[in-house]
Structures are given as C-alpha cells and as structure tokens.
Scaffold this active site. Structure first.
Site, PDB file in Angstrom:
ATOM      1  N   ILE A 290      -6.933   7.384 -22.171  1.00  0.00           N
ATOM      2  CA  ILE A 290      -6.320   6.105 -22.515  1.00  0.00           C
ATOM      3  C   ILE A 290      -7.318   4.975 -22.284  1.00  0.00           C
ATOM      4  CG2 ILE A 290      -4.339   4.588 -22.124  1.00  0.00           C
ATOM      5  CD1 ILE A 290      -3.601   7.419 -23.098  1.00  0.00           C
TER       6      ILE A 290
ATOM      7  N   ASN B 166       3.016   5.147 -10.438  1.00  0.00           N
ATOM      8  CA  ASN B 166       1.772   5.251 -11.219  1.00  0.00           C
ATOM      9  C   ASN B 166       0.541   4.688 -10.500  1.00  0.00           C
ATOM     10  OD1 ASN B 166       2.369   2.545 -11.424  1.00  0.00           O
ATOM     11  ND2 ASN B 166       2.079   2.406 -13.637  1.00  0.00           N
TER      12      ASN B 166
ATOM     13  N   SER C 127      -1.280  13.662 -15.214  1.00  0.00           N
ATOM     14  CA  SER C 127      -2.430  13.546 -16.120  1.00  0.00           C
ATOM     15  C   SER C 127      -2.646  14.880 -16.820  1.00  0.00           C
ATOM     16  CB  SER C 127      -3.690  13.184 -15.330  1.00  0.00           C
ATOM     17  OG  SER C 127      -4.850  13.302 -16.133  1.00  0.00           O
TER      18      SER C 127
ATOM     19  N   ASN D   5       0.860  -1.181   0.000  1.00  0.00           N
ATOM     20  CA  ASN D   5       0.000   0.000   0.000  1.00  0.00           C
ATOM     21  C   ASN D   5       0.894   1.227   0.000  1.00  0.00           C
ATOM     22  OD1 ASN D   5      -1.842   2.041   0.424  1.00  0.00           O
ATOM     23  ND2 ASN D   5      -2.343   1.451   2.527  1.00  0.00           N
ATOM     24  N   VAL D   6       0.965   1.923  -1.120  1.00  0.00           N
ATOM     25  CA  VAL D   6       1.899   3.050  -1.244  1.00  0.00           C
ATOM     26  C   VAL D   6       1.556   4.207  -0.311  1.00  0.00           C
ATOM     27  CG1 VAL D   6       2.493   2.466  -3.626  1.00  0.00           C
ATOM     28  CG2 VAL D   6       0.647   4.114  -3.178  1.00  0.00           C
TER      29      VAL D   6
ATOM     30  N   LYS E 223      -2.670  15.429  -9.160  1.00  0.00           N
ATOM     31  CA  LYS E 223      -1.878  15.358 -10.386  1.00  0.00           C
ATOM     32  C   LYS E 223      -1.114  16.659 -10.638  1.00  0.00           C
ATOM     33  CE  LYS E 223      -2.874  11.139 -11.248  1.00  0.00           C
ATOM     34  NZ  LYS E 223      -1.812  10.117 -11.069  1.00  0.00           N
TER      35      LYS E 223
ATOM     36  N   TYR F 121      -8.603  14.634  -7.494  1.00  0.00           N
ATOM     37  CA  TYR F 121      -7.706  14.009  -8.469  1.00  0.00           C
ATOM     38  C   TYR F 121      -6.804  15.043  -9.144  1.00  0.00           C
ATOM     39  CZ  TYR F 121      -6.274  10.836 -12.231  1.00  0.00           C
ATOM     40  OH  TYR F 121      -5.549  10.059 -13.110  1.00  0.00           O
TER      41      TYR F 121
END
Length: 228
Positions: A169, A71, A123, A44-45, A140, A136
């Site tokens: 993507i 990522n 992003s 778990n980062v 980013k 988010y």
C-alpha cells in the site's frame, strides 16, 4: 488517516490514538473544521494501564465503543542472524501485545452492550512470510490467530472479530522506499500498482458495517492479488 477520513464521511464519532501528538492533533483539528466529532488521545498501545485508562475515559465521555480498529504497528527489520533482541521485543510489544491490550480493554464494554465490531490489521506477510521480517511476520501471523480465537469467544456476545491483510500500500512508509523496491512491489501485484490507503479504509468500513454482520473470524486480503 485515510480510515479516519472514511469513517468521518460516514458520520462516525472518532477517537484517534497515536504517540505522535503533532500529526494526531493536526488530523483532529482539520476534521473538526468539517464538523466531524473527533478526539485525539496520546496513547501507547504497548502499555496496558495506559490503554485501560484511555478506554474508561472514552466510555465516561461517550457511553460506549461500537468499533475497535487495531492498526498500530512499527517495523524493525533485519535478518534472523542480525536482528537484536531489542528489535524483536519492540515489534512484539506494539504489533502483537498492543492488539491484545486494546481488545482486552474494550471487550468487556462491548459485551455489556452485546454489540461490537473489532477489526485487526494483519498483513499479507503474516500469511506468506517475508525475508528480513521475523519479528513483523510473527506479530502479523499472531494477530490472525488471535482474530480467529476472539471470533469464537466473542461471537456469541454479539461481537464480530475480523482482520484485514493489506498488500503493498502506498503509505508514507512505502513511498519513501527506493524506487527499485517500489517497482518490485508493483511487479508482484497483478493489478500492476500499489494499493491506495483508501482501499484499506473501504475494507475497514465494510467490515464495520451492517452489511458484514455475518462475517466473523475472517481474514480479508486487500492486496491486488499479490504473487508470493
């Protein structure tokens, strides 16, 4: 997954981190059958102690880490007035603090070797913003800022720090969206299609290569020329 497969094809020794043990183990098992040296670890980062412990385990087993790709990311979308403090914090913990945790834990080992390539996933929304993604977008944009700081701090230690800003993507997350949303994404992209995961993997591989040795502190947009 596409990035792992790309680096495997280039002969890299690969360590995959995820909290999804099923997918992580399947990917590593599949590639091992192709004679790839790969190891999966459930990490778990967002937990620094867990990250540091995993890094030390890798160093003890392999002796060094040449490339770090940050990522890991999650979404908890909502407009500002509807977003809960929990939704805000969850995304901050993974997408921003997770990048800090991994880089902080790896950097001393790269400094010791006077070599390293650190590549962060940001992003296009970190550059241009996006409706309903306060959390988010904040992460980013923050990753872009950290990338530029670390490029200055670590460049003199032989370490390149760059970021990739993907556009729309065709990942599992995107392809599961309603068709009208996907159509909108294609319309905003002058190339008229969604990007492929391989497009991002190729960019990662380039920035990790010797051909990119003089690229530092850069945000590489891989977005088909997206129109904001």
């Amino acid at each position: 997954k596409a990035t792992v497969e790309k680096f495997a094809a280039e002969g890299a020794i690969i360590i995959v981190w995820d909290i999804d043990e099923v997918k992580g183990n399947k990917l590593s098992d599949d590639l091992r059958l192709q004679k790839v040296t790969i190891k999966f670890m459930k990490v778990n980062v967002a937990d620094y102690e867990e990250v540091e412990k995993a890094i030390l385990q890798i160093i003890n087993e392999f002796g060094k880490i040449d490339i770090l790709e940050n990522n890991a990311g999650i979404l908890r979308d909502g407009t500002l007035v509807k977003m809960t403090p929990q939704q805000w914090q969850q995304v901050i913990d993974v997408n921003l603090t997770g990048v800090f945790n991994c880089t902080k834990a790896v950097a001393p080992h790269m400094i010791e070797k006077q070599y390293g390539k650190i590549i962060n996933a940001t992003s296009v929304v970190g550059l241009y913003g996006n409706f309903g993604q306060t959390n988010y977008v904040a992460t980013k944009a923050g990753v872009i800022g950290m990338t530029k700081v670390w490029a200055r701090e670590l460049g003199r230690k032989g370490i390149n720090v760059n970021a990739i800003a993907p556009g729309f993507i065709a990942t599992e997350m995107v392809t599961s969206m309603p068709e009208k949303v996907i159509s909108m994404m294609k319309e905003k992209t002058p190339l008229g299609r969604l990007g492929k995961p391989e497009d991002i993997a190729n960019a990662y591989c380039f920035l990790a290569s010797e051909e990119a040795d003089f690229i530092n502190g850069t945000v590489l947009s891989v977005d088909g020329g997206v129109i904001t």
